[in-house]
Design a protein around this motif. Sequence first.
Motif, PDB file in Angstrom:
ATOM      1  N   ASP A  10       1.231  -1.301  -0.468  1.00  0.00           N
ATOM      2  CA  ASP A  10       0.163   0.240   0.348  1.00  0.00           C
ATOM      3  C   ASP A  10       1.476   1.397   0.096  1.00  0.00           C
ATOM      4  O   ASP A  10       1.899   0.711   0.997  1.00  0.00           O
ATOM      5  CB  ASP A  10      -0.851  -0.028   1.170  1.00  0.00           C
ATOM      6  N   VAL A  11       0.757   2.308  -0.495  1.00  0.00           N
ATOM      7  CA  VAL A  11       1.065   3.610  -1.060  1.00  0.00           C
ATOM      8  C   VAL A  11       1.290   4.174   0.824  1.00  0.00           C
ATOM      9  O   VAL A  11       2.716   5.688   1.317  1.00  0.00           O
ATOM     10  CB  VAL A  11       0.555   4.787  -1.888  1.00  0.00           C
ATOM     11  N   GLU A  12       0.394   3.590   2.021  1.00  0.00           N
ATOM     12  CA  GLU A  12       0.509   4.498   3.016  1.00  0.00           C
ATOM     13  C   GLU A  12       1.071   3.999   3.766  1.00  0.00           C
ATOM     14  O   GLU A  12       0.506   2.474   4.096  1.00  0.00           O
ATOM     15  CB  GLU A  12      -1.440   4.945   2.988  1.00  0.00           C
ATOM     16  N   ARG A  13       2.192   4.741   4.488  1.00  0.00           N
ATOM     17  CA  ARG A  13       2.365   3.879   5.592  1.00  0.00           C
ATOM     18  C   ARG A  13       1.410   3.894   7.041  1.00  0.00           C
ATOM     19  O   ARG A  13       2.061   2.205   7.363  1.00  0.00           O
ATOM     20  CB  ARG A  13       4.043   4.778   6.263  1.00  0.00           C
ATOM     21  N   SER A  14       0.580   4.245   7.929  1.00  0.00           N
ATOM     22  CA  SER A  14      -0.092   3.861   8.245  1.00  0.00           C
ATOM     23  C   SER A  14      -1.024   3.172   8.001  1.00  0.00           C
ATOM     24  O   SER A  14      -1.179   2.498   9.256  1.00  0.00           O
ATOM     25  CB  SER A  14      -1.066   5.599   8.716  1.00  0.00           C
ATOM     26  N   VAL A  15      -1.579   3.010   6.508  1.00  0.00           N
ATOM     27  CA  VAL A  15      -2.317   2.047   6.390  1.00  0.00           C
ATOM     28  C   VAL A  15      -1.436   0.560   6.555  1.00  0.00           C
ATOM     29  O   VAL A  15      -2.267  -0.696   7.074  1.00  0.00           O
ATOM     30  CB  VAL A  15      -2.688   2.021   4.715  1.00  0.00           C
ATOM     31  N   ILE A  16      -0.043   0.567   5.963  1.00  0.00           N
ATOM     32  CA  ILE A  16       0.469  -0.630   5.848  1.00  0.00           C
ATOM     33  C   ILE A  16       0.647  -0.609   7.549  1.00  0.00           C
ATOM     34  O   ILE A  16       0.256  -2.368   8.512  1.00  0.00           O
ATOM     35  CB  ILE A  16       1.777  -0.536   5.686  1.00  0.00           C
ATOM     36  N   ARG A  17       1.188  -0.052   9.050  1.00  0.00           N
ATOM     37  CA  ARG A  17       1.318  -0.634   9.725  1.00  0.00           C
ATOM     38  C   ARG A  17      -1.061  -1.282  10.231  1.00  0.00           C
ATOM     39  O   ARG A  17      -0.620  -2.167  10.932  1.00  0.00           O
ATOM     40  CB  ARG A  17       1.640   0.787  10.632  1.00  0.00           C
ATOM     41  N   ILE A  18      -1.439  -0.336  10.140  1.00  0.00           N
ATOM     42  CA  ILE A  18      -2.264  -1.740  10.327  1.00  0.00           C
ATOM     43  C   ILE A  18      -3.190  -2.685   9.930  1.00  0.00           C
ATOM     44  O   ILE A  18      -3.062  -3.658  11.152  1.00  0.00           O
ATOM     45  CB  ILE A  18      -3.879  -0.615   9.861  1.00  0.00           C
ATOM     46  N   ALA A  19      -2.357  -2.736   8.374  1.00  0.00           N
ATOM     47  CA  ALA A  19      -2.220  -3.814   8.001  1.00  0.00           C
ATOM     48  C   ALA A  19      -1.597  -4.977   9.093  1.00  0.00           C
ATOM     49  O   ALA A  19      -2.306  -6.759   9.421  1.00  0.00           O
ATOM     50  CB  ALA A  19      -2.521  -4.051   6.757  1.00  0.00           C
ATOM     51  N   ARG A  20      -0.503  -4.987   9.031  1.00  0.00           N
ATOM     52  CA  ARG A  20       0.214  -5.436  10.318  1.00  0.00           C
ATOM     53  C   ARG A  20      -0.144  -5.774  11.390  1.00  0.00           C
ATOM     54  O   ARG A  20      -0.188  -7.129  11.727  1.00  0.00           O
ATOM     55  CB  ARG A  20       1.739  -5.007  10.323  1.00  0.00           C
ATOM     56  N   ARG A  21      -0.739  -4.934  12.271  1.00  0.00           N
ATOM     57  CA  ARG A  21      -1.569  -5.090  13.171  1.00  0.00           C
ATOM     58  C   ARG A  21      -2.498  -6.387  12.805  1.00  0.00           C
ATOM     59  O   ARG A  21      -2.477  -7.005  14.265  1.00  0.00           O
ATOM     60  CB  ARG A  21      -1.959  -3.271  13.851  1.00  0.00           C
ATOM     61  N   ASN A  22      -3.435  -6.045  12.077  1.00  0.00           N
ATOM     62  CA  ASN A  22      -4.271  -6.920  11.493  1.00  0.00           C
ATOM     63  C   ASN A  22      -4.496  -8.183  11.936  1.00  0.00           C
ATOM     64  O   ASN A  22      -4.420  -9.840  12.401  1.00  0.00           O
ATOM     65  CB  ASN A  22      -4.758  -6.385  10.868  1.00  0.00           C
ATOM     66  N   ALA A  23      -2.674  -8.562  11.100  1.00  0.00           N
ATOM     67  CA  ALA A  23      -2.110  -9.954  10.445  1.00  0.00           C
ATOM     68  C   ALA A  23      -2.104 -10.725  11.677  1.00  0.00           C
ATOM     69  O   ALA A  23      -2.496 -12.250  12.759  1.00  0.00           O
ATOM     70  CB  ALA A  23      -1.307  -9.933   9.700  1.00  0.00           C
ATOM     71  N   LYS A  24      -1.237  -9.978  12.663  1.00  0.00           N
ATOM     72  CA  LYS A  24      -0.641 -10.189  14.558  1.00  0.00           C
ATOM     73  C   LYS A  24      -2.037 -10.739  15.127  1.00  0.00           C
ATOM     74  O   LYS A  24      -1.341 -11.466  15.396  1.00  0.00           O
ATOM     75  CB  LYS A  24      -0.188  -9.124  14.681  1.00  0.00           C
ATOM     76  N   GLU A  25      -2.845 -10.131  14.653  1.00  0.00           N
ATOM     77  CA  GLU A  25      -4.288 -10.136  15.564  1.00  0.00           C
ATOM     78  C   GLU A  25      -4.975 -11.280  14.758  1.00  0.00           C
ATOM     79  O   GLU A  25      -5.088 -13.019  16.099  1.00  0.00           O
ATOM     80  CB  GLU A  25      -5.626  -9.573  15.905  1.00  0.00           C
ATOM     81  N   ALA A  26      -4.625 -11.593  13.959  1.00  0.00           N
ATOM     82  CA  ALA A  26      -5.166 -12.869  13.173  1.00  0.00           C
ATOM     83  C   ALA A  26      -3.922 -14.579  12.918  1.00  0.00           C
ATOM     84  O   ALA A  26      -4.419 -15.693  13.086  1.00  0.00           O
ATOM     85  CB  ALA A  26      -5.229 -13.084  11.415  1.00  0.00           C
ATOM     86  N   GLY A  27      -3.290 -14.054  13.958  1.00  0.00           N
ATOM     87  CA  GLY A  27      -1.890 -14.904  13.673  1.00  0.00           C
ATOM     88  C   GLY A  27      -1.287 -15.576  12.644  1.00  0.00           C
ATOM     89  O   GLY A  27      -0.091 -16.407  12.360  1.00  0.00           O
ATOM     90  N   VAL A  28      -0.954 -14.779  11.597  1.00  0.00           N
ATOM     91  CA  VAL A  28      -0.705 -14.450  10.292  1.00  0.00           C
ATOM     92  C   VAL A  28       0.234 -13.355  10.181  1.00  0.00           C
ATOM     93  O   VAL A  28       0.586 -13.431   8.832  1.00  0.00           O
ATOM     94  CB  VAL A  28      -1.559 -14.370   9.146  1.00  0.00           C
ATOM     95  N   GLU A  29       0.719 -12.710  10.645  1.00  0.00           N
ATOM     96  CA  GLU A  29       1.600 -11.970  10.762  1.00  0.00           C
ATOM     97  C   GLU A  29       3.728 -12.549  10.112  1.00  0.00           C
ATOM     98  O   GLU A  29       3.819 -11.595   9.126  1.00  0.00           O
ATOM     99  CB  GLU A  29       2.227 -11.328  12.170  1.00  0.00           C
TER     100      GLU A  29
END
Length: 385
Positions: A261-280
């Motif tokens: 994604d072009v936005e750094r803040s959005v990538i941070r959200i995606a990483r956080r969600n992936a961590k919550e899902a157990g697939v980071e």
Amino acid sequence: MDKIELIAPCHFGLEAVLKREILDLGYEIARVEDGRVTFYGDAEAVCYANIFLRTAERILWKVGSFRAVTFEELFERTRELPWETFIPRNGKFWVTKAASVKSKLFSPSDIQSIMKRAMVRRLANHYGIEHFPEDGAPYPVRVFLMKDEVTVGIDTSGVSLHKRGYREVSGKAPITETLAAALIMLTPWRRERILVDPFCGSGTFPIEAAMMAADIAPGMNRSFTAEKWTNLIPKRLWYDAVEEAGDRIRDNVEVDIQGYDVERSVIRIARRNAKEAGVEHLIHFQERDVRELNHPKKFGFVITNPPYGERLEEKAALPELYRAFGEGFCRLDSWSAYMITSYEEAEKYFGRKADKNRKIYNGMLKTYFYQFQGPKPPKRTRDAV
């Protein structure tokens, strides 16, 4: 009550995907209709369907169906249903939603109140009481009217099944988890193949793909309304289903799943969600413009939800955005691309007519799932991965 009917609503246009999921769980299909699949099961099926189905919006325990063209008929037919089989003396019950299509009865609020009165009348006669404490387990009722045919079910899920529990924060124009899973299932992608989402936003496509690759059941880390229905479903059935879900997880699976994604803040959200899902650990997220779309390997997949331009100021940027996306895809030799968008000129600016195009409703928004299919990898390559 060994054999029961369960109703699984889904996105319009994706009934076949859900049907295949239900068959894979080992249950018999009763009917496939627009936006829902009805199947036969038992109390255990309520647990398994809620925990394992990736594309169902919720699971309803069917109480009955009948024809009604007047409110008097609606009251009488609702009163004749065996509500005491489901709702105990202290159960909390209400009609949480009524939907009507091409039916003479079309006022949701009137349908809800009349059906509630009919339920009270039936249960009052059965239990011999006039006032219900309603301080026990919840039994929310949902009703569909289609061409005067009324279908009644009790919602076993509660919060919609697209709420997996990992996406607390979403990026712009999020796609639901159930829709993302269904769209991935419409492609030939498997865990051995590369997957890139160049507009990953909050990470839904990569996360759902990673959960499939690791065989993580979508509902194993959330709760359901029917867990409180101890009069219908023994607690051990929920424990057994969750235990099986845990046993299935392949946490060490090797995959190549990437989200940009072009936005750094959005990538941070995606990483956080992936961590919550157990697939980071299974996804590589990166701040990257679609103009830099590239990958050294062949026979991969792009599966994505690019911007639609719902606001006027964004719409002006869409031609250049889709043109850049198309140019980037041209650099991916032998790849396939799949994108869902409501942008009517997507193919024009992408620079290629889709091999297949499927109309899908994302909520009330009409979208198109464009499929640009690349060649299959050589057999020896498939055997090697």
